[in-house]
Scaffold this active site. Structure first.
Site, PDB file in Angstrom:
ATOM      1  N   PHE A 132       0.700  -1.249   0.035  1.00 30.07           N
ATOM      2  CA  PHE A 132       0.191  -0.481  -0.665  1.00 30.07           C
ATOM      3  C   PHE A 132       0.614   1.142   0.172  1.00 30.07           C
ATOM      4  O   PHE A 132       1.984   1.559   1.558  1.00 30.07           O
ATOM      5  CB  PHE A 132      -0.822  -0.338   1.071  1.00 30.07           C
ATOM      6  CG  PHE A 132      -2.440   1.354   1.505  1.00 30.07           C
ATOM      7  CD1 PHE A 132      -2.919   1.340   0.355  1.00 30.07           C
ATOM      8  CD2 PHE A 132      -2.203   1.699   1.354  1.00 30.07           C
ATOM      9  CE1 PHE A 132      -3.816   2.649  -0.132  1.00 30.07           C
ATOM     10  CE2 PHE A 132      -2.406   3.281   1.831  1.00 30.07           C
ATOM     11  CZ  PHE A 132      -3.421   3.230   1.132  1.00 30.07           C
ATOM     12  N   ASP A 217       8.606   1.903   1.934  1.00 34.34           N
ATOM     13  CA  ASP A 217       8.239   3.207   2.426  1.00 34.34           C
ATOM     14  C   ASP A 217       7.703   3.098   3.526  1.00 34.34           C
ATOM     15  O   ASP A 217       7.391   1.925   4.541  1.00 34.34           O
ATOM     16  CB  ASP A 217       6.096   3.033   1.406  1.00 34.34           C
ATOM     17  CG  ASP A 217       5.419   3.495   2.376  1.00 34.34           C
ATOM     18  OD1 ASP A 217       5.262   4.604   3.045  1.00 34.34           O
ATOM     19  OD2 ASP A 217       4.208   2.936   1.128  1.00 34.34           O
ATOM     20  N   LYS A 248       2.457   9.713   8.595  1.00 32.77           N
ATOM     21  CA  LYS A 248       1.357  10.075   9.779  1.00 32.77           C
ATOM     22  C   LYS A 248       2.481   9.999  10.807  1.00 32.77           C
ATOM     23  O   LYS A 248       2.521  10.386  11.246  1.00 32.77           O
ATOM     24  CB  LYS A 248       1.628   7.799   9.635  1.00 32.77           C
ATOM     25  CG  LYS A 248       0.719   7.201   8.531  1.00 32.77           C
ATOM     26  CD  LYS A 248       0.172   6.311   8.683  1.00 32.77           C
ATOM     27  CE  LYS A 248      -1.208   5.895   7.653  1.00 32.77           C
ATOM     28  NZ  LYS A 248      -1.018   5.254   6.067  1.00 32.77           N
TER      29      LYS A 248
HETATM   30  C1  LIG Z   1      -0.879   5.717   5.142  1.00 36.06           C
HETATM   31  C2  LIG Z   1       0.037   5.020   4.000  1.00 36.06           C
HETATM   32  C3  LIG Z   1       0.901   5.475   3.105  1.00 36.06           C
HETATM   33  C4  LIG Z   1      -0.787   6.982   2.490  1.00 36.06           C
HETATM   34  O1  LIG Z   1       0.168   7.806   3.297  1.00 36.06           O
HETATM   35  P1  LIG Z   1      -1.321   9.536   3.659  1.00 36.06           P
HETATM   36  O2  LIG Z   1      -1.598   9.762   4.288  1.00 36.06           O
HETATM   37  O3  LIG Z   1      -2.703   8.336   3.824  1.00 36.06           O
HETATM   38  O4  LIG Z   1      -1.479   9.775   2.018  1.00 36.06           O
HETATM   39  C5  LIG Z   1       1.707   5.020   1.908  1.00 36.06           C
HETATM   40  N1  LIG Z   1       2.328   4.000   2.490  1.00 36.06           N
HETATM   41  C6  LIG Z   1       2.074   3.022   3.372  1.00 36.06           C
HETATM   42  C7  LIG Z   1       3.244   2.547   3.781  1.00 36.06           C
HETATM   43  C8  LIG Z   1       0.845   3.793   4.260  1.00 36.06           C
HETATM   44  O5  LIG Z   1       0.166   2.658   5.694  1.00 36.06           O
END
Ligand SMILES: *Cc1c(COP(=O)(O)O)cnc(C)c1O
Length: 401
Positions: A132, A217, A248
């Site tokens: 994701f 990520d 986050k």
């Molecule tokens: C939440 C998340 C995103 C996206 O972040 P947003 O602030 O919602 O755009 C990208 N990568 C990972 C692993 C995530 O958990």
């Protein structure tokens, strides 16, 4: 979801409305108290109402809210230096408002780097199932989840999606077209799957050999969530990325993301190549600096690790107690959960009814990402509620919400 309101129906929230938070607890208007074990999905790592974050917002809001990136924003220089000093391998940072934007910046940086090297055909980005990376056009194409791509037009070229298990055979898939390999060191949304340190090291070496950039990520697994400031630091410098996306938890609840990169790579992003109106504005930087300082205070990570170990032990106890409900434990540090044999979504709803907020993730996983400031009493309280939920799930033939 109440029909007739004027919001997109992308979410289907429950009836509870939270109006106040304190530490690991959320309160409704009526004063009903809930234990928050999802923390805005790994965002409120420092809990609700952290005094240092409140002070940062209040002080900064008296001075200056917004300034275009056309001008120098002092907080950006400070925070970028803190992250680069902490990480060692990193030299430059671009601040964003979200995780998806941080990943976008990472992918653009990787492609532009090869382009500037004269390698104009090297634009393929390899990602893995269960990934994701966000909800923008670019990041849904990177993530490759058919559910998130459906109906949004033709798939963008330049992305290759491999099965998660192929991380172990990455060398077979790298070529002189591969710009970057992108993945989460601990898959969040996909079901809390940590990638073994040995695999990270192998992947790092293969990328280096092939001239491919390695992008992590760490939007969900970073910000001290796994007991290191960033999850890849568990490899102790043997699996550092070239570029990393964070968000986050680094803003402690204020929208903040960062693309952090090696200096020689990031320097291709010259004026005109990228930008953001809000990214890294003075308010975000005030909170981001305060959050960094709190997460790097002596003893903070030790507390996360201690609590995580205790939580894991307790989860193991639940697994032994409810073999018909719990399939296996998942996750790392305080990004932790359980793959269930009963529907995770139904258990999550039942937990909410009993006063505990959890999340769910792919692969039928009950996902938890509590504030990192919780102590063993919070864990015991959560376990008590989960035990009740698992008892009911075990008793029900077809346990559905
Ligand atoms: C939440 C998340 C995103 C996206 O972040 P947003 O602030 O919602 O755009 C990208 N990568 C990972 C692993 C995530 O958990």
């Amino acid at each position: 979801m109440a029909k007739g309101d004027h919001l997109y129906d992308c979410y289907a929230p429950p009836a509870q409305e939270f109006v106040r938070g304190e530490g690991a607890y959320l309160y409704t208007e009526k004063g009903e108290k809930y234990l928050d074990f999802i923390a805005g999905i790994a965002v409120n790592g420092l809990g609700h109402g952290h005094p240092a974050l409140i002070k940062a917002v209040k002080d900064q809001s008296d001075k200056l809210w917004h300034l275009s990136n056309m001008f120098r924003i002092q907080g950006q220089y400070e925070l970028a230096r803190k992250y680069c000093d902490e990480l060692g391998w990193a030299g430059k940072v671009f601040f964003t408002n979200s995780g998806a934007e941080a990943v976008e910046c990472a992918m653009k940086t990787a492609r532009r780097y090869h382009y500037d090297q004269g390698d104009t055909e090297r634009y393929e980005i390899i990602t893995f199932t269960g990934a994701f990376h966000g909800r923008t056009m670019g990041t849904i194409n990177a993530g490759g989840n058919p559910k998130y791509l459906k109906g949004f037009g033709p798939a963008l070229p330049g992305f290759t999606h491999l099965d998660f298990a192929e991380l172990e055979n990455l060398e077979e898939h790298l070529s002189d077209k591969t710009a970057a390999v992108l993945f989460e060191p601990v898959q969040g949304e996909g079901g809390l799957r940590p990638i073994p340190i040995d695999t990270l090291i192998k992947v790092r070496n293969q990328c280096t050999e092939n001239g491919t950039l390695l992008i992590y990520d760490e939007v969900q697994c970073g910000a001290a969530r796994t007991g290191k400031l960033f999850a890849h630091q568990w490899a102790e410098g043997k699996a550092d990325p070239d570029i990393m996306a964070a968000a986050k938890g680094i803003g402690g609840g204020f929208p903040l993301g960062a693309c952090i990169a090696r200096e020689d790579i990031a320097k291709v992003m010259v004026p005109g190549t990228h930008g953001s109106t809000y990214g890294g504005n003075p308010m975000a930087m005030a909170v981001g600096n305060a959050a960094f300082d709190a997460m790097t205070e002596p003893g903070f990570l030790a507390h996360v690790n201690k609590t995580a170990n205790f939580l894991k032990q307790q989860f193991e106890g639940l697994k032994d107690e409810f073999p018909d409900v719990v399939d296996e434990l998942r996750g790392k540090g305080l990004l932790i959960g359980m793959r269930l044999k009963k529907p995770a979504l139904a258990v999550r709803k039942n937990a909410l009814a009993k006063g505990l907020l959890c999340g769910s993730a792919g692969d039928n996983v009950l996902r938890m990402a509590p504030p990192l400031i919780i102590d063993e009493n919070h864990v015991r309280e959560a376990i008590g509620i989960l035990r009740e939920c698992f008892k009911e799930a075990q008793a029900a033939e077809d346990f559905v919400a």
